[in-house]
Design an enzyme around this catalytic site. Structure first.
Site, PDB file in Angstrom:
ATOM      1  N   HIS A  93      38.479  35.523  40.230  1.00 38.23           N
ATOM      2  CA  HIS A  93      37.568  34.624  40.943  1.00 38.23           C
ATOM      3  C   HIS A  93      36.910  33.752  39.873  1.00 38.23           C
ATOM      4  O   HIS A  93      36.037  34.194  39.140  1.00 38.23           O
ATOM      5  CB  HIS A  93      36.538  35.460  41.711  1.00 38.23           C
ATOM      6  CG  HIS A  93      35.529  34.651  42.450  1.00 38.23           C
ATOM      7  ND1 HIS A  93      34.432  35.220  43.062  1.00 38.23           N
ATOM      8  CD2 HIS A  93      35.442  33.311  42.693  1.00 38.23           C
ATOM      9  CE1 HIS A  93      33.724  34.268  43.643  1.00 38.23           C
ATOM     10  NE2 HIS A  93      34.301  33.102  43.429  1.00 38.23           N
ATOM     11  N   MET A 135      32.441  32.743  50.493  1.00 38.35           N
ATOM     12  CA  MET A 135      31.327  33.381  49.789  1.00 38.35           C
ATOM     13  C   MET A 135      30.209  33.656  50.787  1.00 38.35           C
ATOM     14  O   MET A 135      29.748  32.748  51.489  1.00 38.35           O
ATOM     15  CB  MET A 135      30.794  32.460  48.675  1.00 38.35           C
ATOM     16  CG  MET A 135      31.710  32.318  47.468  1.00 38.35           C
ATOM     17  SD  MET A 135      32.183  33.874  46.691  1.00 38.35           S
ATOM     18  CE  MET A 135      30.593  34.549  46.201  1.00 38.35           C
ATOM     19  N   ASP A 138      35.522  38.713  38.246  1.00 38.82           N
ATOM     20  CA  ASP A 138      34.631  37.556  38.359  1.00 38.82           C
ATOM     21  C   ASP A 138      34.418  36.901  36.997  1.00 38.82           C
ATOM     22  O   ASP A 138      33.656  37.396  36.164  1.00 38.82           O
ATOM     23  CB  ASP A 138      33.277  38.005  38.931  1.00 38.82           C
ATOM     24  CG  ASP A 138      33.394  38.405  40.398  1.00 38.82           C
ATOM     25  OD1 ASP A 138      33.760  37.548  41.215  1.00 38.82           O
ATOM     26  OD2 ASP A 138      33.116  39.588  40.704  1.00 38.82           O
ATOM     27  N   SER A 168      35.149  44.695  42.963  1.00 39.51           N
ATOM     28  CA  SER A 168      34.810  43.740  41.904  1.00 39.51           C
ATOM     29  C   SER A 168      34.265  44.510  40.717  1.00 39.51           C
ATOM     30  O   SER A 168      33.280  45.247  40.844  1.00 39.51           O
ATOM     31  CB  SER A 168      33.744  42.765  42.408  1.00 39.51           C
ATOM     32  OG  SER A 168      33.107  42.165  41.300  1.00 39.51           O
ATOM     33  N   MET A 210      34.551  31.306  38.691  1.00 37.43           N
ATOM     34  CA  MET A 210      33.306  30.554  38.892  1.00 37.43           C
ATOM     35  C   MET A 210      33.103  29.719  37.639  1.00 37.43           C
ATOM     36  O   MET A 210      32.255  29.984  36.782  1.00 37.43           O
ATOM     37  CB  MET A 210      32.162  31.539  39.156  1.00 37.43           C
ATOM     38  CG  MET A 210      32.232  32.122  40.575  1.00 37.43           C
ATOM     39  SD  MET A 210      31.305  33.631  40.777  1.00 37.43           S
ATOM     40  CE  MET A 210      32.535  34.817  40.262  1.00 37.43           C
ATOM     41  N   HIS A 216      39.251  42.652  41.762  1.00 34.19           N
ATOM     42  CA  HIS A 216      38.624  41.332  41.807  1.00 34.19           C
ATOM     43  C   HIS A 216      37.834  41.158  40.504  1.00 34.19           C
ATOM     44  O   HIS A 216      36.965  41.962  40.187  1.00 34.19           O
ATOM     45  CB  HIS A 216      37.704  41.293  43.029  1.00 34.19           C
ATOM     46  CG  HIS A 216      37.025  39.998  43.264  1.00 34.19           C
ATOM     47  ND1 HIS A 216      37.568  38.983  44.028  1.00 34.19           N
ATOM     48  CD2 HIS A 216      35.813  39.539  42.869  1.00 34.19           C
ATOM     49  CE1 HIS A 216      36.726  37.969  44.100  1.00 34.19           C
ATOM     50  NE2 HIS A 216      35.650  38.275  43.395  1.00 34.19           N
ATOM     51  N   ASP A 239      33.404  37.629  50.201  1.00 38.13           N
ATOM     52  CA  ASP A 239      32.836  38.114  48.930  1.00 38.13           C
ATOM     53  C   ASP A 239      31.321  37.925  48.924  1.00 38.13           C
ATOM     54  O   ASP A 239      30.828  36.803  49.042  1.00 38.13           O
ATOM     55  CB  ASP A 239      33.469  37.312  47.779  1.00 38.13           C
ATOM     56  CG  ASP A 239      33.029  37.779  46.393  1.00 38.13           C
ATOM     57  OD1 ASP A 239      32.325  38.803  46.291  1.00 38.13           O
ATOM     58  OD2 ASP A 239      33.420  37.103  45.411  1.00 38.13           O
ATOM     59  N   MET A 248      32.797  33.977  34.999  1.00 41.46           N
ATOM     60  CA  MET A 248      31.684  33.014  35.147  1.00 41.46           C
ATOM     61  C   MET A 248      31.448  32.311  33.816  1.00 41.46           C
ATOM     62  O   MET A 248      31.465  32.942  32.758  1.00 41.46           O
ATOM     63  CB  MET A 248      30.400  33.747  35.553  1.00 41.46           C
ATOM     64  CG  MET A 248      30.532  34.576  36.817  1.00 41.46           C
ATOM     65  SD  MET A 248      28.937  35.242  37.319  1.00 41.46           S
ATOM     66  CE  MET A 248      29.442  36.424  38.590  1.00 41.46           C
TER      67      MET A 248
END
Ligand code: DX5
Ligand code: ZN
Length: 229
Positions: free
Chosen positions: A70, A141, A39, A12, A72, A37, A179, A41
């Site tokens: 991913h 998660m 992330d 990540s 979020m 990966h 994760d 957000m």
């Protein structure tokens, strides 16, 4: 469990040095990462804001690794097209963040990307049961999302086993990804519980070891994770 099943490692970039992101991506690829990966957000689904399609677009030409996003993000469907255009290969959406999970999964596939679904530690697996045959990846998660470097929640190990059973029952070939808080000292147990792919942020990008060393440690931990019986 097959003894030759190869577990994938997905670094990540959340814990990477953003001032030299291109190099950090290349280091992960050279060290044998299986995918990256990323992330995303939004400051609503989780408190922090990280980055979006612009960074995905910047990374795309720097690596041939698959890029998994991913998300979020509340109402992730508003961003599918933009992420596709930026070069995403797989979009992972949270069960908790979309009103129409089944529809969103279908939209990701229609756009030519692989759909994945993530569940927070407090979310029951029963909420994703109806879509397991529609997805390419189920993400468990093992920390509450939002930050790198948090400790693995021990009770999630049993949830990983139950997720494995859920996929097997549905005869799903979806990847089971984990994760949060993955380190070389717990990776084997997560693999034994049935994980196919491990996300690793602070274990790969930190000030103590190089990316190559960190990936080597994780890879050897994972290869010890198989039960030879
Ligand atoms: C947390 C993110 C993770 C994070 C993991 O919300 O989803 O991908 O980067 O970081 P570590 O591996 O440090 O727990
Ligand atoms: Zn993540």
């Amino acid at each position: 469990m097959e003894s030759d099943r190869r577990v994938k490692i997905a670094p990540s970039i959340l814990s990477a040095d953003f001032a030299r992101l291109g190099e950090q991506v290349a280091e992960a690829e050279q060290a044998g990462a299986d995918c990256l990966h990323i992330d995303v957000m939004d400051g609503q689904f989780v408190p922090p804001i990280t980055f979006g399609p612009v960074i995905v677009e910047a990374i795309r030409p720097k690596t041939s690794l698959p890029l998994e996003i991913h998300m979020m993000v509340i109402s992730p469907e508003n961003h599918f097209r933009q992420l596709k255009d930026a070069g995403a290969d797989r979009l992972i959406i949270h069960e908790e963040a979309t009103a129409h999970l089944h529809l969103s999964v279908g939209q990701i596939r229609e756009l030519g990307m692989e759909p994945g679904v993530a569940v927070n530690p407090g979310t029951s697996l029963s909420l994703v049961e109806e879509v397991v045959s529609e997805i390419d990846l189920l993400l468990i998660m093992t920390v509450n999302p939002g930050w790198g470097g948090q400790p693995f929640i021990p009770s999630m190990l049993d949830k990983v086993s139950r997720a494995r059973a859920c996929l097997d029952r549905a005869e799903s070939s979806a990847t089971l990804e984990v994760d949060g808080g993955i380190k070389s000292d717990n990776a084997a147990s997560v693999v034994r519980a049935g994980a196919d792919q491990l996300v690793a942020g602070s274990a790969v990008y930190n000030d103590s070891v190089s990316v190559a060393e960190a990936m080597g440690q994780l890879r050897s931990a994972v290869s010890c994770g198989y039960d030879p019986k």
